[in-house]
Design a protein around this motif. Structure first.
Motif, mmCIF file in Angstrom:
data_model
loop_
_atom_site.group_PDB
_atom_site.id
_atom_site.type_symbol
_atom_site.label_atom_id
_atom_site.label_comp_id
_atom_site.label_asym_id
_atom_site.label_seq_id
_atom_site.Cartn_x
_atom_site.Cartn_y
_atom_site.Cartn_z
ATOM 1 N N TYR A 58 0.828 -1.208 0.000
ATOM 2 C CA TYR A 58 0.000 0.000 0.000
ATOM 3 C C TYR A 58 0.865 1.262 0.000
ATOM 4 O O TYR A 58 0.373 2.359 -0.298
ATOM 5 C CB TYR A 58 -0.934 -0.012 1.202
ATOM 6 C CG TYR A 58 -1.818 -1.224 1.226
ATOM 7 C CD1 TYR A 58 -2.884 -1.358 0.336
ATOM 8 C CD2 TYR A 58 -1.556 -2.272 2.095
ATOM 9 C CE1 TYR A 58 -3.675 -2.495 0.332
ATOM 10 C CE2 TYR A 58 -2.342 -3.411 2.099
ATOM 11 C CZ TYR A 58 -3.400 -3.519 1.213
ATOM 12 O OH TYR A 58 -4.181 -4.650 1.200
ATOM 13 N N PRO A 95 2.216 2.905 -4.722
ATOM 14 C CA PRO A 95 2.193 4.339 -5.074
ATOM 15 C C PRO A 95 3.599 4.902 -5.264
ATOM 16 O O PRO A 95 3.816 5.764 -6.113
ATOM 17 C CB PRO A 95 1.487 4.975 -3.868
ATOM 18 C CG PRO A 95 0.628 3.880 -3.312
ATOM 19 C CD PRO A 95 1.448 2.634 -3.484
ATOM 20 N N GLY A 121 4.696 4.501 -8.681
ATOM 21 C CA GLY A 121 3.865 5.141 -9.709
ATOM 22 C C GLY A 121 2.542 4.470 -9.967
ATOM 23 O O GLY A 121 1.800 4.880 -10.874
ATOM 24 N N TRP A 122 2.220 3.407 -9.191
ATOM 25 C CA TRP A 122 0.941 2.718 -9.362
ATOM 26 C C TRP A 122 -0.109 3.373 -8.473
ATOM 27 O O TRP A 122 0.145 3.627 -7.296
ATOM 28 C CB TRP A 122 1.060 1.240 -8.977
ATOM 29 C CG TRP A 122 1.921 0.425 -9.883
ATOM 30 C CD1 TRP A 122 3.266 0.215 -9.762
ATOM 31 C CD2 TRP A 122 1.511 -0.274 -11.055
ATOM 32 N NE1 TRP A 122 3.716 -0.576 -10.778
ATOM 33 C CE2 TRP A 122 2.659 -0.897 -11.594
ATOM 34 C CE3 TRP A 122 0.291 -0.443 -11.705
ATOM 35 C CZ2 TRP A 122 2.611 -1.662 -12.750
ATOM 36 C CZ3 TRP A 122 0.242 -1.219 -12.853
ATOM 37 C CH2 TRP A 122 1.385 -1.810 -13.373
ATOM 38 N N GLY A 123 -1.284 3.597 -9.012
ATOM 39 C CA GLY A 123 -2.384 4.109 -8.221
ATOM 40 C C GLY A 123 -3.296 2.967 -7.808
ATOM 41 O O GLY A 123 -3.752 2.185 -8.648
ATOM 42 N N ILE A 124 -3.556 2.842 -6.525
ATOM 43 C CA ILE A 124 -4.431 1.771 -6.043
ATOM 44 C C ILE A 124 -5.881 2.161 -6.321
ATOM 45 O O ILE A 124 -6.367 3.190 -5.848
ATOM 46 C CB ILE A 124 -4.209 1.514 -4.542
ATOM 47 C CG1 ILE A 124 -2.785 0.990 -4.308
ATOM 48 C CG2 ILE A 124 -5.229 0.512 -4.007
ATOM 49 C CD1 ILE A 124 -2.427 0.779 -2.851
ATOM 50 N N VAL A 125 -6.561 1.345 -7.122
ATOM 51 C CA VAL A 125 -7.930 1.656 -7.515
ATOM 52 C C VAL A 125 -8.950 0.766 -6.813
ATOM 53 O O VAL A 125 -10.150 1.053 -6.830
ATOM 54 C CB VAL A 125 -8.107 1.538 -9.045
ATOM 55 C CG1 VAL A 125 -7.233 2.556 -9.755
ATOM 56 C CG2 VAL A 125 -7.775 0.130 -9.529
ATOM 57 N N SER A 146 -9.185 -2.267 -3.335
ATOM 58 C CA SER A 146 -8.514 -3.109 -2.349
ATOM 59 C C SER A 146 -9.558 -3.717 -1.422
ATOM 60 O O SER A 146 -10.659 -3.191 -1.275
ATOM 61 C CB SER A 146 -7.482 -2.313 -1.536
ATOM 62 O OG SER A 146 -8.116 -1.314 -0.764
ATOM 63 N N ALA A 172 -4.041 -2.231 -8.778
ATOM 64 C CA ALA A 172 -3.365 -0.949 -8.982
ATOM 65 C C ALA A 172 -3.274 -0.676 -10.480
ATOM 66 O O ALA A 172 -3.225 -1.616 -11.288
ATOM 67 C CB ALA A 172 -1.977 -0.969 -8.355
ATOM 68 N N SER A 173 -3.264 0.574 -10.852
ATOM 69 C CA SER A 173 -3.271 0.945 -12.274
ATOM 70 C C SER A 173 -2.136 1.918 -12.571
ATOM 71 O O SER A 173 -1.819 2.802 -11.767
ATOM 72 C CB SER A 173 -4.622 1.582 -12.633
ATOM 73 O OG SER A 173 -4.656 1.929 -14.000
ATOM 74 N N LYS A 174 -1.548 1.720 -13.766
ATOM 75 C CA LYS A 174 -0.473 2.608 -14.198
ATOM 76 C C LYS A 174 -0.404 2.577 -15.732
ATOM 77 O O LYS A 174 -0.327 1.491 -16.321
ATOM 78 C CB LYS A 174 0.858 2.140 -13.599
ATOM 79 C CG LYS A 174 2.072 2.970 -13.989
ATOM 80 C CD LYS A 174 3.309 2.381 -13.316
ATOM 81 C CE LYS A 174 4.565 3.114 -13.704
ATOM 82 N NZ LYS A 174 5.765 2.509 -13.069
ATOM 83 N N ASN A 193 -3.608 -2.659 -15.579
ATOM 84 C CA ASN A 193 -3.993 -3.028 -14.224
ATOM 85 C C ASN A 193 -3.078 -4.128 -13.679
ATOM 86 O O ASN A 193 -2.738 -5.073 -14.394
ATOM 87 C CB ASN A 193 -5.440 -3.532 -14.200
ATOM 88 C CG ASN A 193 -6.426 -2.412 -14.453
ATOM 89 O OD1 ASN A 193 -6.319 -1.330 -13.869
ATOM 90 N ND2 ASN A 193 -7.384 -2.650 -15.341
#
Length: 216
Positions: free
Chosen positions: A99, A103, A106-110, A112, A133-135, A139
Motif C-alpha cells: 500500500y 504508489p 507510480g501505481w495508483g491503487i484503484v 482493495s 493498482a493501475s499505471k 492493471n
C-alpha cells in the motif's frame, strides 16, 4: 482490609516476571534451512522460472530468503510470485508494504479488500488481501498475505504480530513470510485475472507448510 487482591496481584506479577525471564533466557534460534527455494516449479498447471531483483531491493529488504519467480500457464497467462522470509533473529516480518510501495512506484491503487481462499487444509477458507493498482492504462492484480508458523495465513500485520508473540512464548520462534502473487491485466478483465491468481494461490497455500524453513 482483605489481602486477597494483593496476593493475587503479587502472584500474577511473579508469574509474569518468571515468564519474561524464561523467554529471555532461551536465546534466539537460527535459520537452519530456508527450504522455500525448493517449492515446485510446477504449481496448478503453471511452469515457473527464477528471476532476481536489482541489488537495491535486497539491500532494502534484508530477508533470510527472497523467492522471486514467474509462472506461465499453457495458455500463456503469467503470474509473479514473491516470498520474503524472515527468521526469528530478523523479527519474522518484512518491512515491505504494497500500500506504500505501489504508489511509490507510480501505481495508483484503484481497488482493495480481502478475498477468501478455500483449500484442503482449511476448508472454511482463509482471508488474503486483494489489490488492484493501475499505471499507464495497465492493471496490476495482486493477492498478498503474511504467513507464520508454517500454516497460519494472516491478512494483516496486526494478526501476524499476535501470532509471532504467541509463537515466541510457546515455541521460541516467531519467523514469518510476506507472500505476494500478482499478474498484469493489459487485455483481460480484472475479475478473470483475479480468478486465475486465486486458483494458483489455493494450491500455493497447500504447498507452503511442506516447504517451511527450519530453525533451531
Amino acid at each position: 482490609m482483605p489481602k486477597t487482591p494483593f496476593y493475587f496481584s503479587l502472584t500474577i506479577l511473579l508469574l509474569t516476571l518468571g515468564l519474561v525471564h524464561e523467554v529471555g533466557s532461551r536465546g534466539v534460534p537460527a535459520v537452519l534451512q530456508t527450504n522455500l527455494e525448493n517449492l515446485p516449479m510446477q504449481i496448478a498447471g503453471y511452469e515457473g522460472r527464477e528471476d532476481t531483483f536489482p541489488q537495491g531491493v535486497y539491500d532494502a529488504l534484508p530477508a533470510d530468503l527472497h523467492l522471486y519467480r514467474h509462472y506461465r500457464s499453457p495458455q500463456g497467462s503469467e503470474l509473479s510470485l514473491y516470498i520474503g522470509y524472515y527468521g526469528t533473529a530478523k523479527g519474522g516480518r518484512s518491512s515491505h508494504n504494497p500500500y506504500a510501495c505501489l504508489p511509490g512506484a507510480g501505481w495508483g491503487i484503484v481497488e482493495s479488500g480481502t478475498v477468501e481462499v478455500h483449500h484442503v487444509s482449511v476448508p472454511q477458507g482463509v482471508k488474503v488481501n486483494y489489490v488492484v493498482a493501475s499505471k499507464d492504462g495497465v492493471n496490476n492484480v495482486m493477492l498478498h498475505w503474511y504467513q507464520t508458523a508454517g500454516t497460519r495465513v494472516l491478512a494483516t500485520g496486526f494478526q501476524q504480530n499476535i501470532e509471532r508473540f504467541r509463537g515466541r512464548i510457546l515455541h521460541n520462534r516467531n519467523d514469518g513470510a510476506y507472500v505476494q502473487v500478482n499478474s498484469l491485466a493489459p487485455n483481460k478483465g480484472i475479475s478473470e485475472v483475479r480468478e486465475e491468481i486465486t486458483k494458483f494461490v489455493r494450491k500455493l497455500i497447500e504447498l507452503l507448510p511442506d516447504y517451511w524453513p527450519l530453525e533451531g
